[in-house]
Design an enzyme around this catalytic site. Structure first.
Site, PDB file in Angstrom:
ATOM      1  N   ARG A  65       0.819  -1.215   0.000  1.00 13.37           N
ATOM      2  CA  ARG A  65       0.000   0.000   0.000  1.00 13.37           C
ATOM      3  C   ARG A  65       0.857   1.273   0.000  1.00 13.37           C
ATOM      4  O   ARG A  65       0.486   2.280  -0.609  1.00 13.37           O
ATOM      5  CB  ARG A  65      -0.923  -0.018   1.223  1.00 13.37           C
ATOM      6  N   HIS A  69       0.344   4.548  -2.361  1.00 17.70           N
ATOM      7  CA  HIS A  69       0.122   5.906  -1.858  1.00 17.70           C
ATOM      8  C   HIS A  69       1.270   6.846  -2.228  1.00 17.70           C
ATOM      9  O   HIS A  69       1.082   8.058  -2.261  1.00 17.70           O
ATOM     10  CB  HIS A  69      -0.107   5.880  -0.344  1.00 17.70           C
ATOM     11  N   ASN A  97      -4.045   8.683   4.843  1.00 12.45           N
ATOM     12  CA  ASN A  97      -2.808   8.133   5.418  1.00 12.45           C
ATOM     13  C   ASN A  97      -2.777   8.145   6.940  1.00 12.45           C
ATOM     14  O   ASN A  97      -2.220   7.233   7.567  1.00 12.45           O
ATOM     15  CB  ASN A  97      -1.601   8.936   4.921  1.00 12.45           C
ATOM     16  N   HIS A 196      -6.546  -5.820  -2.342  1.00 14.03           N
ATOM     17  CA  HIS A 196      -7.338  -6.010  -1.127  1.00 14.03           C
ATOM     18  C   HIS A 196      -7.633  -7.487  -0.860  1.00 14.03           C
ATOM     19  O   HIS A 196      -8.491  -7.804  -0.050  1.00 14.03           O
ATOM     20  CB  HIS A 196      -8.624  -5.185  -1.198  1.00 14.03           C
TER      21      HIS A 196
END
Ligand code: HEM
Ligand SMILES: *[C@@H]1O[C@H](CO)[C@@H](O)[C@H](O)[C@H]1NC(C)=O
Ligand SMILES: *[C@@H]1O[C@H](CO)[C@@H](O)[C@H](O)[C@H]1NC(C)=O
Ligand SMILES: *[C@@H]1O[C@H](CO)[C@@H](O)[C@H](O)[C@H]1NC(C)=O
Ligand SMILES: *[C@@H]1O[C@H](CO)[C@@H](O)[C@H](O)[C@H]1NC(C)=O
Ligand SMILES: *[C@@H]1O[C@H](CO)[C@@H](O)[C@H](O)[C@H]1NC(C)=O
Ligand SMILES: *[C@@H]1O[C@H](CO)[C@@H](O)[C@H](O)[C@H]1NC(C)=O
Ligand SMILES: *[C@@H]1O[C@H](CO)[C@@H](O)[C@H](O)[C@H]1NC(C)=O
Ligand SMILES: *[C@@H]1O[C@H](CO)[C@@H](O)[C@H](O)[C@H]1NC(C)=O
Length: 321
Positions: A65, A69, A97, A196
């Site tokens: 992740r 990001h 975040n 996911h």
């Protein structure tokens, strides 16, 4: 069109094609970027990733992740790693975040090992790209060749993190748009959402879905309401894939078919619209998911890297010099 005119245009067309394909394929980056300057770079990162996952299995998801990001905010430039200080506000406290992204200690440890082996050579942005791949592989997912040579940003932009990192409340068309602005396709979006299949979400990220959405299995929603009451337990965790959150498989898509997607944004991929056929295909053929996921990860890793003299190679991933 007359032949003469065509020949006149040909070099222009070739130039356009070449420059487009350079942009699309991110050819500024290359798999063997560190092969002479830091031959052990890949093995050092892999060792650090495996040790971290052995200590805490969830860390593989957290590292994957972090790369996402990073890339969605001004390109894959390590900006997400910069700490706030008295005179600087970075991305760590942006809404998507804050209290959510993790793995900074692992990145620090890997960076320290790299600095011992080859000082100021391997960027923090590249560490994230390699760590994402090594995490997915270690947890049972596909592999891909990581292109390297990204440099680190001197700055970060919290507003941009709030704008460009998609929220779990988005609908299908907004999800598509948020990937399209990064140069990623609808199929890339559906495949990358398959991330996911590993990792966890906090109650605050799925509360609205379990109380208000109608496209959710009722007994699934009820069991989650016990963990995640209307106004408490914001930070209680639930696996994004409720069955195997530590294993990179295609169950994420199978869950969507039975209305057991955890996030509103997850279930949007199977709601009677354009993504349904991909969700069905990825459920039926795990290898299609793995292939499309690997392809999309390379594309995501190519988003606007800093190269040449732009940016720097940080010594400490948390601080620009
Ligand atoms: C499609 C749009 C996406 C949305 C709306 C979204 C949203 C979220 C949210 C809300 C969480 C839980 C955060 C929390 O509650 O603390 C999460 C976790 C996660 N996301 Fe996404 N995400 C998206 C796409 C992606 C992509 C493209 C990747 C990777 C390539 C990714 C990888 C992950 C991983 C691995 C976790 C679990 C992290 C952990 O356990 O530490 N997501 N995501
Ligand atoms: C191992 O994981 C735990 C969390 O489960 C964490 O508190 C600890 O710092 C980790 N240790 C190392 C060496 O990474
Ligand atoms: C980030 O989270 C902390 C702890 O939950 C909170 O105190 C702080 O206000 C949050 N920062 C922002 C910018 O939302
Ligand atoms: C930060 O990002 C926002 C949103 O994209 C943009 O409007 C703003 O100009 C950026 N700030 C800087 C200093 O680049
Ligand atoms: C999706 O969300 C966007 C932004 O909130 C909204 O403008 C649009 O109408 C929504 N589309 C659908 C099909 O619901
Ligand atoms: C996704 O967005 C792109 C770019 O705006 C658009 O061309 C495409 O039709 C959209 N796809 C779907 C399925 O909404
Ligand atoms: C459900 O929707 C209602 C009406 O929009 C809203 O007031 C409520 O806060 C929502 N519940 C949750 C848990 O988000
Ligand atoms: C919801 O999930 C439960 C438990 O897995 C299952 O028994 C039930 O049949 C599902 N409900 C529907 C409507 O599919
Ligand atoms: C604060 O952080 C920024 C970005 O990393 C850095 O450039 C600056 O030197 C830091 N300031 C101090 C006093 O450490």
């Amino acid at each position: 069109m007359a032949c003469r005119e065509f020949y006149y245009l040909l070099p222009v067309l070739v130039l356009i094609t070449v420059s487009l394909s350079l942009q699309i394929h991110g050819s500024k980056l290359s798999p063997d970027y560190y092969s002479r300057t830091c031959p052990k770079a890949l093995s050092i990162v892999k060792e650090g990733v495996i040790a971290a996952i052995k200590n805490e299995t969830r860390m593989g998801a957290s590292l994957l992740r972090l790369h996402f990001h990073d890339c969605f905010v001004n390109g894959c430039d390590g900006s997400v790693l910069l700490d706030d200080n008295a005179t600087f506000t970075g991305e760590k406290t942006a809404l998507p975040n804050n209290g959510s992204i993790r793995g900074f200690g692992v990145v620090d440890h890997i960076k320290a090992e790299l600095e011992k082996a080859c000082p100021r050579v391997v960027s923090c942005a590249d560490i994230l790209a390699i760590a994402a791949r090594d995490s997915v592989v270690y947890l049972g997912g596909p592999s891909w060749v990581v292109r390297l040579g990204r440099r680190d940003s001197l700055t970060a932009n919290r507003t941009a993190a709030n704008v460009f990192i998609p929220a779990p409340t988005l609908n299908l068309s907004a999800l598509n748009s948020s990937f399209a602005v990064q140069g990623l396709s609808f199929k890339d979006m559906v495949a990358l959402s398959g991330s996911h299949t590993i990792g966890f979400a906090r109650c605050v990220s799925f509360r609205a879905r379990i109380y208000n959405d109608t496209d959710i299995n009722a007994s699934f929603a009820n069991s989650l309401k016990k963990k995640c009451p209307v106004s408490e337990n914001n930070n209680v965790l639930q696996g994004l894939d409720y069955q195997t959150p530590f294993y990179f498989d295609n169950d994420y898509y199978g869950n969507l078919l039975v209305k057991k997607g955890l996030l509103h944004s997850d279930q949007e991929l199977y709601n009677g619209n354009a993504a349904d056929y991909l969700v069905k295909r990825f459920t039926k053929h795990s290898s299609d998911f793995f292939n499309d996921f690997a392809t999309a990860m390379v594309k995501m890793g190519n988003i606007r890297p800093l190269t040449g003299k732009k940016g720097e190679i940080r010594v400490n991933c948390r601080k620009a010099d």
